[in-house]
Design a protein around this motif. Structure first.
Motif, short mmCIF file in Angstrom:
data_model
loop_
_atom_site.label_atom_id
_atom_site.label_comp_id
_atom_site.label_asym_id
_atom_site.label_seq_id
_atom_site.Cartn_x
_atom_site.Cartn_y
_atom_site.Cartn_z
N LYS A 223 -3.98 6.24 -11.69
CA LYS A 223 -4.13 5.87 -10.30
C LYS A 223 -3.73 4.42 -10.12
O LYS A 223 -3.98 3.59 -10.99
N CYS A 224 -3.09 4.15 -9.01
CA CYS A 224 -2.89 2.74 -8.65
C CYS A 224 -3.16 2.64 -7.16
O CYS A 224 -2.91 3.58 -6.42
N GLY A 225 -3.68 1.54 -6.75
CA GLY A 225 -4.02 1.41 -5.34
C GLY A 225 -4.07 -0.05 -4.94
O GLY A 225 -4.00 -0.95 -5.76
N VAL A 226 -4.19 -0.24 -3.62
CA VAL A 226 -4.20 -1.58 -3.08
C VAL A 226 -5.60 -1.85 -2.55
O VAL A 226 -6.30 -0.92 -2.14
N ILE A 227 -6.05 -3.09 -2.67
CA ILE A 227 -7.33 -3.47 -2.10
C ILE A 227 -7.05 -4.30 -0.86
O ILE A 227 -6.39 -5.33 -0.93
N ALA B 206 0.84 -1.20 0.00
CA ALA B 206 0.00 0.00 0.00
C ALA B 206 0.88 1.25 0.00
O ALA B 206 0.62 2.21 -0.71
N ASP B 207 1.91 1.18 0.82
CA ASP B 207 2.86 2.28 0.94
C ASP B 207 3.53 2.57 -0.41
O ASP B 207 3.64 3.70 -0.84
N ALA B 208 3.97 1.49 -1.05
CA ALA B 208 4.68 1.61 -2.33
C ALA B 208 3.78 2.22 -3.39
O ALA B 208 4.19 3.12 -4.13
N LEU B 209 2.54 1.75 -3.46
CA LEU B 209 1.63 2.24 -4.49
C LEU B 209 1.25 3.68 -4.24
O LEU B 209 1.09 4.47 -5.17
N VAL C 50 11.16 7.47 -9.13
CA VAL C 50 10.73 7.41 -7.74
C VAL C 50 11.46 6.27 -7.04
O VAL C 50 11.72 5.23 -7.63
N LEU C 51 11.81 6.51 -5.80
CA LEU C 51 12.49 5.50 -4.98
C LEU C 51 11.49 4.95 -3.99
O LEU C 51 10.86 5.72 -3.26
N ILE C 52 11.34 3.64 -3.98
CA ILE C 52 10.42 3.02 -3.05
C ILE C 52 11.20 2.11 -2.12
O ILE C 52 12.01 1.30 -2.56
N ARG C 53 10.98 2.31 -0.82
CA ARG C 53 11.55 1.41 0.15
C ARG C 53 10.54 1.23 1.25
O ARG C 53 9.79 2.17 1.53
N PRO C 54 10.44 0.12 1.91
CA PRO C 54 11.15 -1.12 1.61
C PRO C 54 10.56 -1.78 0.36
O PRO C 54 9.52 -1.37 -0.11
#
Length: 142
Positions: free
Chosen positions: A83-87, A20-23, A37-41
């Motif tokens: 848009k991108c998201g988590v369910i 969720a954080d990454a998206l 964009v840098l995504i961690r973790p």
């Protein structure tokens, strides 16, 4: 000293969902018109999700950086994501229900994908339908 303790509690906030954080990060970077964009973790699920997005041409190259901790991933953006998201929770998705979910989540039948995790791996809903397999829903992008 009040402020610093408040900051510390904020920094130590537990990540509910890495995906969720990454998206969310991806979404915000795209909205801000960033090129990278840098995504961690980083997690295996995130990498697989990104591979699905890349396959459909929503993101450019991405590179996973192993820092001997939880890893990072650098993604090239090409301005395709609306848009991108988590369910969450990851609802069960039978083949018959895919249609219902796509019409609820995606803006049109022409574009957009639901990402799901199946016994055959992480894939988009069209591939799942081709392989006639159900699974659990991870998220969506369009």
């Amino acid at each position: 000293e009040e402020k610093s303790s408040y900051k510390r509690s904020l920094a130590a906030m537990v990540r509910m969902s890495v995906l969720a954080d990454a998206l969310k990060t991806l979404n915000n970077a795209e909205k801000a018109g960033k090129r990278q964009v840098l995504i961690r973790p980083c997690s295996k699920v995130i990498v697989k999700y990104l591979q699905v997005m890349q396959k459909h041409g929503y993101i450019g190259e991405f590179e996973v950086i192993d820092d001997h901790r939880s890893g990072k991933v650098v993604i090239e953006l090409i301005g395709r994501i609306n848009k991108c998201g988590v369910i969450s929770p990851r609802f069960d998705l039978q083949i018959g229900q895919i249609e219902q979910w796509t019409s609820n989540l995606l803006p049109s039948r022409q574009f957009g994908y639901i990402v799901m995790t199946t016994s055959l791996g992480i894939m988009d809903h069209e591939e799942a339908r081709r392989k006639s397999t159900g699974g659990k829903i991870l998220g969506f992008f369009y």
